[in-house]
Write a protein that holds these residues in place. Structure first.
Motif, PDB file in Angstrom:
ATOM      1  N   LEU A 168       0.831  -1.200   0.000  1.00  0.00           N
ATOM      2  CA  LEU A 168       0.000   0.000   0.000  1.00  0.00           C
ATOM      3  C   LEU A 168       0.866   1.250   0.000  1.00  0.00           C
ATOM      4  O   LEU A 168       0.569   2.218  -0.707  1.00  0.00           O
ATOM      5  CB  LEU A 168      -0.925  -0.008   1.215  1.00  0.00           C
ATOM      6  CG  LEU A 168      -1.913   1.160   1.319  1.00  0.00           C
ATOM      7  CD1 LEU A 168      -2.808   1.229   0.093  1.00  0.00           C
ATOM      8  CD2 LEU A 168      -2.742   1.044   2.593  1.00  0.00           C
ATOM      9  N   ARG A 169       1.962   1.223   0.755  1.00  0.00           N
ATOM     10  CA  ARG A 169       2.884   2.362   0.776  1.00  0.00           C
ATOM     11  C   ARG A 169       3.426   2.639  -0.626  1.00  0.00           C
ATOM     12  O   ARG A 169       3.504   3.783  -1.064  1.00  0.00           O
ATOM     13  CB  ARG A 169       4.059   2.083   1.722  1.00  0.00           C
ATOM     14  CG  ARG A 169       3.761   2.368   3.182  1.00  0.00           C
ATOM     15  CD  ARG A 169       5.061   2.376   3.959  1.00  0.00           C
ATOM     16  NE  ARG A 169       4.848   2.937   5.281  1.00  0.00           N
ATOM     17  CZ  ARG A 169       4.891   2.246   6.407  1.00  0.00           C
ATOM     18  NH1 ARG A 169       5.130   0.949   6.364  1.00  0.00           N
ATOM     19  NH2 ARG A 169       4.700   2.840   7.562  1.00  0.00           N
ATOM     20  N   ARG A 204      -9.196   3.310   1.344  1.00  0.00           N
ATOM     21  CA  ARG A 204      -8.404   2.343   0.571  1.00  0.00           C
ATOM     22  C   ARG A 204      -7.919   1.212   1.469  1.00  0.00           C
ATOM     23  O   ARG A 204      -7.919   0.042   1.065  1.00  0.00           O
ATOM     24  CB  ARG A 204      -7.219   3.055  -0.091  1.00  0.00           C
ATOM     25  CG  ARG A 204      -6.363   2.129  -0.934  1.00  0.00           C
ATOM     26  CD  ARG A 204      -5.361   2.900  -1.763  1.00  0.00           C
ATOM     27  NE  ARG A 204      -6.001   3.607  -2.851  1.00  0.00           N
ATOM     28  CZ  ARG A 204      -6.374   3.050  -3.994  1.00  0.00           C
ATOM     29  NH1 ARG A 204      -6.174   1.737  -4.193  1.00  0.00           N
ATOM     30  NH2 ARG A 204      -6.936   3.750  -4.940  1.00  0.00           N
ATOM     31  N   MET A 205      -7.498   1.539   2.688  1.00  0.00           N
ATOM     32  CA  MET A 205      -7.042   0.502   3.606  1.00  0.00           C
ATOM     33  C   MET A 205      -8.187  -0.425   3.985  1.00  0.00           C
ATOM     34  O   MET A 205      -8.019  -1.652   4.007  1.00  0.00           O
ATOM     35  CB  MET A 205      -6.423   1.131   4.856  1.00  0.00           C
ATOM     36  CG  MET A 205      -5.095   1.818   4.609  1.00  0.00           C
ATOM     37  SD  MET A 205      -4.262   2.266   6.148  1.00  0.00           S
ATOM     38  CE  MET A 205      -3.819   0.641   6.756  1.00  0.00           C
ATOM     39  N   ARG A 221     -10.906  -1.044   2.295  1.00  0.00           N
ATOM     40  CA  ARG A 221     -11.298  -1.821   1.131  1.00  0.00           C
ATOM     41  C   ARG A 221     -10.280  -2.924   0.852  1.00  0.00           C
ATOM     42  O   ARG A 221     -10.641  -4.061   0.546  1.00  0.00           O
ATOM     43  CB  ARG A 221     -11.437  -0.890  -0.069  1.00  0.00           C
ATOM     44  CG  ARG A 221     -11.947  -1.560  -1.325  1.00  0.00           C
ATOM     45  CD  ARG A 221     -12.357  -0.525  -2.356  1.00  0.00           C
ATOM     46  NE  ARG A 221     -11.299   0.450  -2.592  1.00  0.00           N
ATOM     47  CZ  ARG A 221     -11.483   1.599  -3.254  1.00  0.00           C
ATOM     48  NH1 ARG A 221     -12.673   1.902  -3.702  1.00  0.00           N
ATOM     49  NH2 ARG A 221     -10.477   2.419  -3.453  1.00  0.00           N
ATOM     50  N   SER A 222      -8.983  -2.583   0.951  1.00  0.00           N
ATOM     51  CA  SER A 222      -7.940  -3.579   0.702  1.00  0.00           C
ATOM     52  C   SER A 222      -8.013  -4.710   1.721  1.00  0.00           C
ATOM     53  O   SER A 222      -7.839  -5.881   1.381  1.00  0.00           O
ATOM     54  CB  SER A 222      -6.556  -2.919   0.741  1.00  0.00           C
ATOM     55  OG  SER A 222      -6.393  -2.034  -0.350  1.00  0.00           O
ATOM     56  N   ALA A 223      -8.277  -4.347   2.974  1.00  0.00           N
ATOM     57  CA  ALA A 223      -8.389  -5.369   4.016  1.00  0.00           C
ATOM     58  C   ALA A 223      -9.588  -6.277   3.755  1.00  0.00           C
ATOM     59  O   ALA A 223      -9.514  -7.500   3.936  1.00  0.00           O
ATOM     60  CB  ALA A 223      -8.514  -4.698   5.382  1.00  0.00           C
ATOM     61  N   ALA A 224     -10.697  -5.680   3.317  1.00  0.00           N
ATOM     62  CA  ALA A 224     -11.890  -6.482   3.018  1.00  0.00           C
ATOM     63  C   ALA A 224     -11.632  -7.419   1.841  1.00  0.00           C
ATOM     64  O   ALA A 224     -12.069  -8.580   1.845  1.00  0.00           O
ATOM     65  CB  ALA A 224     -13.071  -5.559   2.723  1.00  0.00           C
ATOM     66  N   VAL A 225     -10.906  -6.925   0.833  1.00  0.00           N
ATOM     67  CA  VAL A 225     -10.560  -7.770  -0.313  1.00  0.00           C
ATOM     68  C   VAL A 225      -9.682  -8.922   0.133  1.00  0.00           C
ATOM     69  O   VAL A 225      -9.871 -10.076  -0.274  1.00  0.00           O
ATOM     70  CB  VAL A 225      -9.849  -6.929  -1.402  1.00  0.00           C
ATOM     71  CG1 VAL A 225      -9.182  -7.830  -2.441  1.00  0.00           C
ATOM     72  CG2 VAL A 225     -10.847  -5.997  -2.075  1.00  0.00           C
ATOM     73  N   TRP A 226      -8.724  -8.640   1.003  1.00  0.00           N
ATOM     74  CA  TRP A 226      -7.807  -9.689   1.483  1.00  0.00           C
ATOM     75  C   TRP A 226      -8.574 -10.777   2.239  1.00  0.00           C
ATOM     76  O   TRP A 226      -8.341 -11.961   2.045  1.00  0.00           O
ATOM     77  CB  TRP A 226      -6.736  -9.073   2.370  1.00  0.00           C
ATOM     78  CG  TRP A 226      -5.617 -10.022   2.696  1.00  0.00           C
ATOM     79  CD1 TRP A 226      -5.499 -10.818   3.794  1.00  0.00           C
ATOM     80  CD2 TRP A 226      -4.459 -10.298   1.895  1.00  0.00           C
ATOM     81  NE1 TRP A 226      -4.348 -11.556   3.750  1.00  0.00           N
ATOM     82  CE2 TRP A 226      -3.692 -11.250   2.591  1.00  0.00           C
ATOM     83  CE3 TRP A 226      -4.001  -9.816   0.679  1.00  0.00           C
ATOM     84  CZ2 TRP A 226      -2.486 -11.747   2.087  1.00  0.00           C
ATOM     85  CZ3 TRP A 226      -2.806 -10.289   0.180  1.00  0.00           C
ATOM     86  CH2 TRP A 226      -2.063 -11.257   0.882  1.00  0.00           C
ATOM     87  N   ARG A 227      -9.497 -10.341   3.091  1.00  0.00           N
ATOM     88  CA  ARG A 227     -10.295 -11.316   3.848  1.00  0.00           C
ATOM     89  C   ARG A 227     -11.132 -12.174   2.897  1.00  0.00           C
ATOM     90  O   ARG A 227     -11.233 -13.398   3.077  1.00  0.00           O
ATOM     91  CB  ARG A 227     -11.206 -10.599   4.848  1.00  0.00           C
ATOM     92  CG  ARG A 227     -10.470  -9.982   6.031  1.00  0.00           C
ATOM     93  CD  ARG A 227     -11.443  -9.567   7.126  1.00  0.00           C
ATOM     94  NE  ARG A 227     -12.368  -8.539   6.673  1.00  0.00           N
ATOM     95  CZ  ARG A 227     -12.150  -7.236   6.769  1.00  0.00           C
ATOM     96  NH1 ARG A 227     -10.995  -6.789   7.284  1.00  0.00           N
ATOM     97  NH2 ARG A 227     -13.047  -6.366   6.345  1.00  0.00           N
ATOM     98  N   THR A 235     -16.199  -0.917  -5.426  1.00  0.00           N
ATOM     99  CA  THR A 235     -17.275  -0.063  -4.932  1.00  0.00           C
ATOM    100  C   THR A 235     -16.674   1.284  -4.524  1.00  0.00           C
ATOM    101  O   THR A 235     -15.808   1.340  -3.660  1.00  0.00           O
ATOM    102  CB  THR A 235     -17.974  -0.702  -3.717  1.00  0.00           C
ATOM    103  OG1 THR A 235     -18.538  -1.959  -4.098  1.00  0.00           O
ATOM    104  CG2 THR A 235     -19.068   0.219  -3.187  1.00  0.00           C
ATOM    105  N   PRO A 236     -17.086   2.373  -5.157  1.00  0.00           N
ATOM    106  CA  PRO A 236     -16.470   3.675  -4.853  1.00  0.00           C
ATOM    107  C   PRO A 236     -16.827   4.163  -3.463  1.00  0.00           C
ATOM    108  O   PRO A 236     -17.878   3.834  -2.912  1.00  0.00           O
ATOM    109  CB  PRO A 236     -17.048   4.600  -5.928  1.00  0.00           C
ATOM    110  CG  PRO A 236     -18.336   3.950  -6.332  1.00  0.00           C
ATOM    111  CD  PRO A 236     -18.125   2.471  -6.192  1.00  0.00           C
ATOM    112  N   MET A 237     -15.931   4.957  -2.895  1.00  0.00           N
ATOM    113  CA  MET A 237     -16.166   5.539  -1.578  1.00  0.00           C
ATOM    114  C   MET A 237     -16.750   6.937  -1.727  1.00  0.00           C
ATOM    115  O   MET A 237     -16.639   7.564  -2.784  1.00  0.00           O
ATOM    116  CB  MET A 237     -14.871   5.590  -0.767  1.00  0.00           C
ATOM    117  CG  MET A 237     -13.834   6.559  -1.298  1.00  0.00           C
ATOM    118  SD  MET A 237     -12.263   6.490  -0.386  1.00  0.00           S
ATOM    119  CE  MET A 237     -11.553   4.991  -1.099  1.00  0.00           C
ATOM    120  N   THR A 238     -17.338   7.428  -0.666  1.00  0.00           N
ATOM    121  CA  THR A 238     -17.882   8.785  -0.633  1.00  0.00           C
ATOM    122  C   THR A 238     -17.062   9.611   0.345  1.00  0.00           C
ATOM    123  O   THR A 238     -16.809   9.178   1.476  1.00  0.00           O
ATOM    124  CB  THR A 238     -19.359   8.777  -0.195  1.00  0.00           C
ATOM    125  OG1 THR A 238     -20.118   7.990  -1.112  1.00  0.00           O
ATOM    126  CG2 THR A 238     -19.919  10.188  -0.159  1.00  0.00           C
TER     127      THR A 238
END
Length: 381
Positions: free
Chosen positions: A41-42, A275-276, A278-284, A368-371
């Motif tokens: 992510l960095r 982003r963090m 969402r990335s964590a949810a994708v990883w899970r 899924t876009p964020m607001t």
């Protein structure tokens, strides 16, 4: 003379408290996640910063192509000029990021000129020298009409004195919040315009350097360059700078500049947090999928990049997992055979996107876009 630091209003202070709360939350979130995952992510956020800041100056390379260039990829379809600008900015930003914990660090004219050389050395020429104060006038032209000077910088014979004043200010502590000082440093430098070229990127990088020196959160998670690079925000950025007038007038109130930057800090923190999350949810989701599909856990990083970023290259996967060339090739070949990945392009320039069997629920989570909320509207609401 430099712009005076304006007093913060009650609403400014409330927004700043919200920013600090998000930044502290991000810090804990980073520490709680695996190092390998946060490292990726960095790298992405650094690439996003470089792509965005360069785009403001007209050098357009996508974030994912910047990341490939940072990884050492040769077969990236960008012009030679854009490649040079990207790699120069990367070298400078890498150095800026390493200065976060230098114990005997001081700001100096030499440091700023050295950073400028890293950024502009490949363009060094007699008329536009790199790493040296300009010797003549410099103008910022109107983006709608290049024949009109939207801003005329201070005369060249005043630059050395103004930069000395700026360096003294950078090495002092006027009691302002570090994020406010970082925003003011940006404004001071871009207004002085001490070099013949590269002043905008240097000013944004100086802001990032002050954030890095603050030490609360790694600068790639706090820099607002990616936020400034979004087209609508870039336009507002130019408008805010134009509020300062067509010439250098440091005896003016710059409260609106501080509000603009606090909005940028706040929305960039929201973006990184989203982003963090969402990335964590994708990883899970991928972990669960891998368990059902009998996949090795190491291949999740390749699938994760495809879901979150849009593609993965063999070299990136190989570096991320510490694999040999043969191991990485075999894993990607197996993922293609399983329909999870699809190859694009010839052998050396090949990358992989999602295949027909890539789990659709994972892609839905990733895309899924964020607001984003407006901090000043929320603060007074």
């Amino acid at each position: 003379m430099l712009y005076p630091s304006p007093p913060l209003t009650t609403v400014d202070q409330k927004v700043l408290v919200d920013i600090e709360a998000m930044r502290q939350g991000l810090r804990h979130q980073i520490q709680a996640n695996p190092a390998k995952w946060t490292l990726g992510l960095r790298k992405y956020l650094t690439a996003d910063t470089i792509a965005a800041s360069n785009s403001i100056e007209g050098f357009r390379v996508s974030t994912i192509d910047v990341q490939d260039l940072m990884d050492g990829e040769k077969d990236v379809e960008v012009s030679d000029e854009n490649r040079e600008e990207t790699l120069a900015y990367q070298r400078m930003m890498t150095y800026v990021q390493t200065l976060h914990d230098v114990t005997d660090f001081v700001y100096s004219k030499g440091l700023l000129n050295a950073l400028h050389w890293m950024l502009q050395g490949h363009r060094h020429a007699q008329r536009k020298p790199a790493g040296q104060w300009r010797s003549g006038p410099v103008y910022v032209t109107d983006p709608r009409d290049a024949s009109i000077a939207a801003y005329t910088a201070p005369p060249a014979d005043e630059v050395a004195g103004l930069m000395g004043e700026l360096v003294d200010w950078l090495n002092s502590d006027d009691g302002s919040h570090p994020l406010v000082r970082a925003a003011l440093a940006h404004l001071h430098l871009v207004s002085i315009h001490p070099w013949a070229d590269g002043n905008g990127r240097m000013s944004r990088s100086l802001q990032t350097l002050l954030i890095a020196r603050e030490g609360v959160l790694a600068p790639e998670f706090s820099s607002i360059e990616a936020w400034l690079g979004r087209p609508g925000n870039t336009w507002e950025y130019y408008k805010e700078l134009q509020r300062r007038g067509a010439t250098y007038r440091p005896d003016q109130d710059v409260s609106s500049w501080i509000r603009f930057n606090l909005t940028a800090y706040h929305q960039q923190a929201q973006t990184v947090r989203g982003r963090m999350d969402r990335s964590a949810a994708v990883w899970r989701s991928l972990l669960s999928f891998a368990g059902r599909a009998g996949l090795e856990e190491r291949v999740l990083s390749a699938l994760h990049d495809v879901a979150v970023i849009g593609r993965v290259r063999r070299s990136h996967y190989e570096q991320a997992e510490g694999l040999t060339l043969q191991q990485a090739q075999r894993d990607l070949r197996d993922l293609v055979a399983a329909g999870l990945l699809a190859p694009v392009g010839r052998t050396r320039a090949r990358y992989y996107t999602e295949g027909p069997s890539f789990p659709e629920p994972v892609l839905e989570v990733a895309r899924t876009p964020m607001t984003l909320s407006e901090p000043y509207q929320d603060a007074v609401g």
